[in-house]
Design a protein around this motif. Structure first.
Motif, mmCIF file in Angstrom:
data_model
loop_
_atom_site.group_PDB
_atom_site.id
_atom_site.type_symbol
_atom_site.label_atom_id
_atom_site.label_comp_id
_atom_site.label_asym_id
_atom_site.label_seq_id
_atom_site.Cartn_x
_atom_site.Cartn_y
_atom_site.Cartn_z
ATOM 1 N N ALA A 37 -98.508 15.564 -8.046
ATOM 2 C CA ALA A 37 -98.769 14.262 -8.612
ATOM 3 C C ALA A 37 -100.267 14.262 -9.335
ATOM 4 O O ALA A 37 -100.261 13.480 -10.080
ATOM 5 C CB ALA A 37 -98.714 13.454 -7.528
ATOM 6 N N ALA A 38 -100.997 15.246 -8.806
ATOM 7 C CA ALA A 38 -102.314 15.165 -9.332
ATOM 8 C C ALA A 38 -102.439 15.869 -10.767
ATOM 9 O O ALA A 38 -103.677 15.889 -11.439
ATOM 10 C CB ALA A 38 -103.184 15.847 -8.418
ATOM 11 N N ARG A 50 -95.191 15.845 5.612
ATOM 12 C CA ARG A 50 -95.473 15.190 4.281
ATOM 13 C C ARG A 50 -94.531 16.390 3.497
ATOM 14 O O ARG A 50 -94.313 17.381 3.736
ATOM 15 C CB ARG A 50 -96.933 15.173 3.787
ATOM 16 C CG ARG A 50 -97.553 16.419 3.920
ATOM 17 C CD ARG A 50 -99.198 16.119 3.366
ATOM 18 N NE ARG A 50 -99.934 17.131 3.634
ATOM 19 C CZ ARG A 50 -100.343 18.267 2.727
ATOM 20 N NH1 ARG A 50 -99.958 17.948 1.591
ATOM 21 N NH2 ARG A 50 -100.966 19.158 2.682
ATOM 22 N N GLY A 51 -94.352 16.001 2.144
ATOM 23 C CA GLY A 51 -93.742 16.813 1.302
ATOM 24 C C GLY A 51 -92.248 17.334 1.446
ATOM 25 O O GLY A 51 -91.492 16.726 2.110
ATOM 26 N N THR A 82 -94.431 17.058 -5.453
ATOM 27 C CA THR A 82 -95.027 16.432 -4.210
ATOM 28 C C THR A 82 -96.367 15.860 -4.359
ATOM 29 O O THR A 82 -96.774 15.757 -5.643
ATOM 30 C CB THR A 82 -95.278 17.640 -3.456
ATOM 31 O OG1 THR A 82 -96.181 18.702 -4.082
ATOM 32 C CG2 THR A 82 -93.926 18.296 -3.053
ATOM 33 N N ASP A 83 -97.240 15.586 -3.461
ATOM 34 C CA ASP A 83 -98.330 14.817 -3.724
ATOM 35 C C ASP A 83 -99.218 15.927 -4.589
ATOM 36 O O ASP A 83 -100.100 15.378 -5.015
ATOM 37 C CB ASP A 83 -99.130 14.871 -2.407
ATOM 38 C CG ASP A 83 -98.535 13.489 -1.591
ATOM 39 O OD1 ASP A 83 -97.632 12.658 -2.020
ATOM 40 O OD2 ASP A 83 -98.718 13.435 -0.316
#
Length: 241
Positions: free
Chosen positions: A186-187, A18-19, A182-183
């Motif tokens: 995003a938060a 990921r990322g 990235t994830d």
């Protein structure tokens, strides 16, 4: 060994499910390389050969390389050491385990995977090693003394290896990203994102593929005479370092 005919170089990207790691893996695969990634919890998307591996465990690192070598029928020719963690906290609240575990996962783990990859590269008399650092390793960041120390350590590690391995046509370089979308980011809230981008001259975060493009360049033929370099991909945040 895979059923397909061998084409392209054998590449291993740690933390590649990921990322930034996934973006690097996809970019190199799109360029014709045979790409494997390590992961801890989430397997990579279809099309990439994944090996579960905790890079803080030397035995698991060795087993991961063996699995990649068996799958592709050769040794790793390009290593992207990308896996890493954070455990942020102010110094007086940071436990010794918080400090040591981040150095182990980010710095010592790069030693483990690089040492294992270098065995095959030295025999082949060629190779590319790319270590993922951070602008924080040069600038510092309150609450990230452990992370900054680990990422700064990669620079000295890479430059020492560039001198040690250069005569065998093995390059060792460092990529130092700034804030990346990235994830994890995003938060964040809009206010948090605005605070981050306000200090970046380009006034935005990077996309993972922008980091991957620089990694692909360092792994490619146009970077054959670049070694021991630290390439910032940070929108100007760390200029002068």
């Amino acid at each position: 060994m895979s059923d397909t005919e061998p084409t392209g170089r054998i590449v291993l990207v740690t933390g590649g499910s990921r990322g930034i790691g996934l973006a690097c893996a996809r970019r190199l695969a799109d360029g014709g390389d045979r790409v494997a990634v390590t992961y801890n919890s989430s397997p990579p998307p279809d099309g990439l050969f994944g090996v579960r591996c905790d890079v803080t465990d030397a035995a698991q690192v060795d087993a991961a390389f063996a699995a990649v070598e068996e799958h592709f029928g050769g040794t790793v020719e390009v290593l992207v050491s990308n896996a890493g963690v954070t455990k942020d906290g102010l110094l007086l609240r940071m436990t010794e385990d918080d400090f040591a575990s981040v150095l182990d996962a980010n710095l010592t783990a790069s030693y483990r995977v690089t040492k294992r990859a270098a065995k095959g590269m030295l025999k082949a008399r060629r190779g590319r090693i790319i270590l993922m650092s951070s602008v924080v390793g040069m600038l510092g960041q309150a609450g990230q003394s452990n992370y900054a120390a680990s990422k700064a350590g990669l620079v000295g590690f890479a430059r020492s290896l560039a001198r040690e391995l250069g005569s065998r046509s093995i390059t060792v370089n460092v990529v130092a990203p700034g804030p990346v979308a990235t994830d994890m980011t995003a938060a964040l809230t809009d206010d948090q994102l605005a605070a981050i981008t306000s200090v970046v001259p380009l006034a935005r975060m990077a996309e993972p593929d922008e980091i991957a493009g620089v990694v692909s360049f360092l792994a490619g033929p146009d970077a054959a005479y670049i070694t021991g370099a630290v390439i910032p991909v940070d929108g100007g945040l760390g200029m002068g370092h």
